[in-house]
Design an enzyme around this catalytic site. Sequence first.
Site, PDB file in Angstrom:
ATOM      1  N   TYR A  27      78.561 -15.751 -46.861  1.00 62.25           N
ATOM      2  CA  TYR A  27      78.759 -14.310 -46.975  1.00 62.25           C
ATOM      3  C   TYR A  27      80.198 -13.951 -47.360  1.00 62.25           C
ATOM      4  CZ  TYR A  27      74.200 -13.674 -44.754  1.00 62.25           C
ATOM      5  OH  TYR A  27      72.862 -13.702 -44.462  1.00 62.25           O
ATOM      6  N   LYS A  33      72.283 -27.770 -41.284  1.00 59.87           N
ATOM      7  CA  LYS A  33      71.505 -28.416 -42.351  1.00 59.87           C
ATOM      8  C   LYS A  33      72.321 -29.615 -42.824  1.00 59.87           C
ATOM      9  CE  LYS A  33      68.046 -28.512 -45.320  1.00 59.87           C
ATOM     10  NZ  LYS A  33      66.727 -28.986 -44.885  1.00 59.87           N
ATOM     11  N   ASP A  87      65.554 -25.887 -40.933  1.00 60.80           N
ATOM     12  CA  ASP A  87      64.161 -25.714 -41.375  1.00 60.80           C
ATOM     13  C   ASP A  87      63.206 -26.054 -40.232  1.00 60.80           C
ATOM     14  OD1 ASP A  87      65.316 -28.194 -41.717  1.00 60.80           O
ATOM     15  OD2 ASP A  87      64.172 -28.733 -43.493  1.00 60.80           O
ATOM     16  N   ASP A 141      71.715 -15.184 -39.349  1.00 65.64           N
ATOM     17  CA  ASP A 141      71.181 -13.902 -39.810  1.00 65.64           C
ATOM     18  C   ASP A 141      69.658 -13.975 -39.851  1.00 65.64           C
ATOM     19  OD1 ASP A 141      70.903 -11.410 -40.884  1.00 65.64           O
ATOM     20  OD2 ASP A 141      71.893 -11.844 -42.787  1.00 65.64           O
ATOM     21  N   ASP A 143      66.641 -12.569 -36.717  1.00 69.53           N
ATOM     22  CA  ASP A 143      65.562 -11.624 -37.043  1.00 69.53           C
ATOM     23  C   ASP A 143      64.212 -12.238 -36.703  1.00 69.53           C
ATOM     24  OD1 ASP A 143      67.311  -9.705 -37.886  1.00 69.53           O
ATOM     25  OD2 ASP A 143      66.278  -9.311 -39.784  1.00 69.53           O
TER      26      ASP A 143
END
Length: 359
Positions: free
Chosen positions: A139, A190, A223, A247, A251
């Site tokens: 970001y 990851k 994942d 992020d 959610d």
Amino acid sequence: MKARIAVLSGDGIGPEVTYEAVQLLSRVGALYGHEFVCEEALIGGAAIDATGDPLPRATQAVVSRADAVVLGAVGGPKWGTGTVRPEQGLLGLRALLGTFANVRPVTVLPALAELSPVRADRLAGTDLLFVRELTGGAYFGAKSREQGHNGQGIVATDAMVYSEAEITRVVRMAARFARGRSGRLTSVDKANVLETSRLWREVTTRVMRDEFPDVAVEHVLVDSFSMLLIQRPTAYDVVVTENLFGDILTDEAAVLAGSIGLLPSASLGERADGSVVGLYEPIHGSAPDIAGQGKANPVGALLSVALMLRHSFGLEKAADAVEATVYGVLNAGARTADLTTNGAFTTAAFGQLVRDRLA
Ligand code: NAD
């Protein structure tokens, strides 16, 4: 104790839920002998309408002299997607405060488990604390667009960047939370693909070994974690991860709770003297579809008050009492319009009930 609170209610349902948060704070002050001096200021669309700026200087001044900040929500269709947007107020506020960790508890109440699309038997006992890094990663890395070669058209790049210092401070914060809870920390990355994730894993392993030998750390690939979070949410307690993964995962986790209106958040940083900088807000947006109708669920805003009492002021007993009262009221059957189709409490009636029950 005396503290100064900046109150930025913003747009849509922001003012409705923030009003209930401020009333609750005042009740906490009266019950526990603290003085919370609230100073209101404009942010987002309301600030654009009044001044042309989503984070006016006057608001920056109020925030800078406050011990903690309470925020409602910003944005709405009225302000569109032009060059001056309400969301710039929020990003500017986070930058001004230097908050580097977003803390999001996700607690599933048995009484509300049927509202979630996940099976109630898998949800029972879910009590998670996400710690998302907030100022690094893709970001904030360099962004570019350039003409590609050989028929590629335009090529866009977002650089994902992390330093050891950025990883260390957020992992330390998460590890302290883990120490105060179950003594378990899950770090999501990851590392099989990304260099930033390999550094993340190395630094996390070192910090945990050297500074938190009493806290068990587990590394999970993002994942895989996105599936496990739904399959067995009770297997986790404190979860720390980088900005982009956080992020998305927070959610996903919000779905477990049943309504977006139920969840609070804290964005935390540290001042030079080591004290906590805190911005407290419900996770939902300005919900323009229900604004001004008394339908907004104030629980996210009320639980954000509990987070402020705990993280900014160390008032653990008062924070616990606020949480227990909000959960008690929900367990006793009080529901706002997002949680039931009949007999819904208005925003104000729900807020009043919580204040009345707070002992
Ligand atoms: P939203 O969270 O505002 O609303 C999504 C849905 O959830 C809507 O149906 C809404 O009615 C419902 N909802 C949200 N909060 C609720 C509550 N407390 N009680 C009951 N129902 C609730 O998300 P959106 O519709 O995608 O965004 C609306 C505006 O809010 C946009 O302008 C967006 O940019 C902005 N936004 C702001 C923030 C923030 O200020 N932190 C966060 C997300 C979105």
